[in-house]
Design a protein around this motif. Structure first.
Motif, PDB file in Angstrom:
ATOM      1  N   ALA A  17       0.836  -1.204   0.000  1.00 50.47           N
ATOM      2  CA  ALA A  17       0.000   0.000   0.000  1.00 50.47           C
ATOM      3  C   ALA A  17       0.868   1.251   0.000  1.00 50.47           C
ATOM      4  N   ALA A  18       1.913   1.262   0.814  1.00 51.02           N
ATOM      5  CA  ALA A  18       2.810   2.418   0.882  1.00 51.02           C
ATOM      6  C   ALA A  18       3.512   2.655  -0.451  1.00 51.02           C
ATOM      7  N   ASP A  19       3.980   1.586  -1.099  1.00 50.33           N
ATOM      8  CA  ASP A  19       4.658   1.720  -2.388  1.00 50.33           C
ATOM      9  C   ASP A  19       3.720   2.267  -3.460  1.00 50.33           C
ATOM     10  N   ILE A  20       2.495   1.760  -3.504  1.00 52.55           N
ATOM     11  CA  ILE A  20       1.526   2.216  -4.505  1.00 52.55           C
ATOM     12  C   ILE A  20       1.246   3.711  -4.341  1.00 52.55           C
ATOM     13  N   LEU A  21       1.001   4.141  -3.101  1.00 46.69           N
ATOM     14  CA  LEU A  21       0.703   5.554  -2.863  1.00 46.69           C
ATOM     15  C   LEU A  21       1.937   6.430  -3.074  1.00 46.69           C
ATOM     16  N   GLY A  22       3.101   5.935  -2.695  1.00 46.47           N
ATOM     17  CA  GLY A  22       4.331   6.696  -2.918  1.00 46.47           C
ATOM     18  C   GLY A  22       4.586   6.927  -4.395  1.00 46.47           C
ATOM     19  N   ASN A  23       4.379   5.894  -5.205  1.00 42.08           N
ATOM     20  CA  ASN A  23       4.548   6.039  -6.651  1.00 42.08           C
ATOM     21  C   ASN A  23       3.500   6.978  -7.240  1.00 42.08           C
ATOM     22  N   ALA A  24       2.269   6.932  -6.729  1.00 42.07           N
ATOM     23  CA  ALA A  24       1.231   7.863  -7.187  1.00 42.07           C
ATOM     24  C   ALA A  24       1.632   9.300  -6.844  1.00 42.07           C
ATOM     25  N   ALA A  25       2.202   9.507  -5.666  1.00 47.22           N
ATOM     26  CA  ALA A  25       2.646  10.844  -5.272  1.00 47.22           C
ATOM     27  C   ALA A  25       3.737  11.354  -6.208  1.00 47.22           C
ATOM     28  N   LEU A  26       4.666  10.479  -6.583  1.00 47.76           N
ATOM     29  CA  LEU A  26       5.719  10.881  -7.517  1.00 47.76           C
ATOM     30  C   LEU A  26       5.120  11.298  -8.860  1.00 47.76           C
ATOM     31  N   ARG A  27       4.147  10.521  -9.350  1.00 46.65           N
ATOM     32  CA  ARG A  27       3.505  10.855 -10.636  1.00 46.65           C
ATOM     33  C   ARG A  27       2.732  12.163 -10.532  1.00 46.65           C
ATOM     34  N   MET A  28       2.006  12.355  -9.423  1.00 44.70           N
ATOM     35  CA  MET A  28       1.143  13.521  -9.273  1.00 44.70           C
ATOM     36  C   MET A  28       1.916  14.797  -8.978  1.00 44.70           C
ATOM     37  N   SER A  29       3.117  14.693  -8.398  1.00 42.76           N
ATOM     38  CA  SER A  29       3.842  15.889  -7.978  1.00 42.76           C
ATOM     39  C   SER A  29       4.209  16.796  -9.144  1.00 42.76           C
TER      40      SER A  29
END
Length: 185
Positions: A17-29
């Motif tokens: 879960a942490a990896d999925i959200l972390g990668n989404a944050a990188l894409r969204m930033s």
């Protein structure tokens, strides 16, 4: 009040879960605005719009360190113990709840602390994106109808990043973007 995004990845494993959200944050930033739930987040991410008053958004960071101790007990040989503490960054903010579902909404949000997987969240407002683990949350009811049912409330939340590789990449990108805009001396 403005709209922000609060997303949770309902995975069986905390790290996943942490990896999925972390990668989404990188894409969204890199996006200019997240005024609505972005499409294509994928990966089992469940996102909803929340009310956020942009009066205060508090970031706090702490650098990592290596801690060495030499705990000597009577009759024990000398030994050294070394512990590595990774740095962490926290984001604190308040969300606002309004309407007849205030009681249920605040209870549901507080219920996110019931398991490690549900504590993995992403918060996005404007071009501010932060993914991590909820470390602290409280809810309060601020207005009631004539029957005593809460109709307004707020949720105070703190999200902590613990120094994972995804977190470090996010902050390194932010630093590099800032440095590129500075004049060379």
């Amino acid at each position: 009040m403005e709209k922000a995004i609060l997303a949770v990845a309902l995975q069986k494993e905390k790290k996943e879960a942490a990896d999925i959200l972390g990668n989404a944050a990188l894409r969204m930033s890199g996006l200019q605005s997240q005024a609505k739930v972005p499409t294509g987040m994928g990966g089992g991410i469940h996102a909803c719009e929340v009310q956020y008053n942009p009066v205060s958004l508090k970031l706090k960071t702490q650098g990592g360190r290596v801690k060495a101790e030499n705990p000597q007990a009577a009759g024990q040989p000398d030994s050294a113990v070394q512990a590595v503490c990774t740095g962490n960054t926290t984001l604190s903010f308040e969300l606002y709840v309004d309407g007849t579902r205030t009681l249920d909404t605040i209870k549901a949000m507080l219920g996110m602390l019931s398991s490690e997987e549900k504590r993995q969240v992403l918060f996005a407002w404007g071009n501010n994106v932060f993914a991590g683990e909820i470390s602290q949350m409280s809810g309060s009811y601020t207005m009631f109808d004539h029957t005593g049912r809460p109709i307004q409330g707020k949720i105070s939340m703190t999200i902590r990043q613990g120094g994972s590789q995804t977190d470090l990449t996010y902050w390194e990108q932010a630093f590099q973007k800032f440095v590129q805009g500075l004049p060379a001396v």
